[in-house]
Design an enzyme around this catalytic site. Sequence first.
Site, PDB file in Angstrom:
ATOM      1  N   TYR A 177       0.876  -1.230  -0.029  1.00  0.00           N
ATOM      2  CA  TYR A 177      -0.064   0.001  -0.073  1.00  0.00           C
ATOM      3  C   TYR A 177       1.000   1.446  -0.164  1.00  0.00           C
ATOM      4  O   TYR A 177       2.115   0.965  -0.218  1.00  0.00           O
ATOM      5  CB  TYR A 177      -0.958  -0.059   1.022  1.00  0.00           C
ATOM      6  CG  TYR A 177      -2.019  -1.108   1.156  1.00  0.00           C
ATOM      7  CD1 TYR A 177      -2.716  -1.454   0.029  1.00  0.00           C
ATOM      8  CD2 TYR A 177      -1.940  -2.067   2.069  1.00  0.00           C
ATOM      9  CE1 TYR A 177      -3.632  -2.413  -0.306  1.00  0.00           C
ATOM     10  CE2 TYR A 177      -2.698  -3.490   1.975  1.00  0.00           C
ATOM     11  CZ  TYR A 177      -3.481  -3.428   0.772  1.00  0.00           C
ATOM     12  OH  TYR A 177      -4.221  -4.495   0.619  1.00  0.00           O
ATOM     13  N   ARG A 221       2.895  -0.383  11.216  1.00  0.00           N
ATOM     14  CA  ARG A 221       3.036  -1.818  10.771  1.00  0.00           C
ATOM     15  C   ARG A 221       3.916  -1.728   9.475  1.00  0.00           C
ATOM     16  O   ARG A 221       3.687  -1.032   8.603  1.00  0.00           O
ATOM     17  CB  ARG A 221       1.453  -2.451  10.461  1.00  0.00           C
ATOM     18  CG  ARG A 221       1.675  -3.822  10.073  1.00  0.00           C
ATOM     19  CD  ARG A 221       0.257  -4.351   9.786  1.00  0.00           C
ATOM     20  NE  ARG A 221       0.351  -5.560   9.010  1.00  0.00           N
ATOM     21  CZ  ARG A 221       0.392  -6.927   9.574  1.00  0.00           C
ATOM     22  NH1 ARG A 221       0.649  -6.906  10.771  1.00  0.00           N
ATOM     23  NH2 ARG A 221       0.463  -8.032   8.490  1.00  0.00           N
ATOM     24  N   GLY A 311      -4.625 -13.519  13.514  1.00  0.00           N
ATOM     25  CA  GLY A 311      -5.661 -13.013  12.585  1.00  0.00           C
ATOM     26  C   GLY A 311      -6.485 -14.001  12.539  1.00  0.00           C
ATOM     27  O   GLY A 311      -7.690 -13.546  13.235  1.00  0.00           O
TER      28      GLY A 311
END
Length: 357
Positions: A177, A221, A311
Amino acid sequence: MPDLFDPVRLGRLTLPNRLVMSPMTRSRADDRGVPPPAAAVYYSQRATAGLIITEGTQPSLEGQGYPRTPGLHTDAQVTAWRHITEAVHTAGGRIYAQLMHSGRIGHPSLNGLLPVAPSPLPAAGQTYTKDGRRDLPTPRELTTAEVRSTIQDFARAARRAVDAGFDGVELHGGNGYLIHQFLSPHTNHRTDPYGRDPLLFAVQVTTACAEAIGPDRVGLRITPGNTLNDITDPDPDQTYPALAATLAPLTLAYLHVGGVGPTTPLAAKLRAAWPTTLIAAPSTGGTLPEDGGRSLAEHCLTNGADLVAFGRAFLANPDLVTRLRTGTPLNQPDPTTYYGGDHHGYTDYALSTKPVA
């Protein structure tokens, strides 16, 4: 060695255990980026986690990369998130919002905007849109002034997160990203300061958010070496320790490291460079381990991590803390309900009846 169920300090919070719920996209917001009322149930069900990190949340309309993802750039979004954070806090939990600008990963059909990036280089492959999978378009290169404006979008979203009742924010600097796109020479061919120093954008975004809400409310992160979304890190053993060392004086709440083995030289370098809390998010492969990842998590704690992120185990087991503590078998997640849909696979996973000793 610290135990998974020992308390730990993170920024201005004291966490009751060292289990973190990872950020996981669920695509259940409406077309305005407003999270649904069911999200208050979903997150509060998991409030026994030491820390919850939300799904990726766009800091601006321009930052949206997928259908029905939530935002933190309008009043309606803030109001909806406030109900969610209140539910989590009422249940005794702590929750950070993950701010995720997807950069070149997106499509004009989502919001009427061409995706933006450090350089006009399209990612290979397709992405999900409201009309099914579509080829990723060539993004528009951000001007230097627009880069600085985007940094302020992150800072405004951080302030909105605090207004919405979040305990802090996590900046998504991985998975291909926008922040990751600036860090990688594969996607950053700029000749301005943001190209000559590939760390600059990440450093300035993080600094702006720390100034906006306090460094002890900001985490970052990273996913060194991750090739998701057609990105490469040719020299992660140099790039990421340098980034950690540059950010260290800010004394942020934490660094969240995804996909790095706990005994690798890179993990050791990051631990040495980072002065505050370090969250490990090791990969468990394609299936959920029988023990839910507990043995791997304990291995991470032995090798320098302070907390460990889970997760899919949290997705399918709202009471994961209890299950791991008592050795209760885990629910297996249903991949067909990961993205979009209703309460099925969202708020209806069964709870364990086994009491905590």
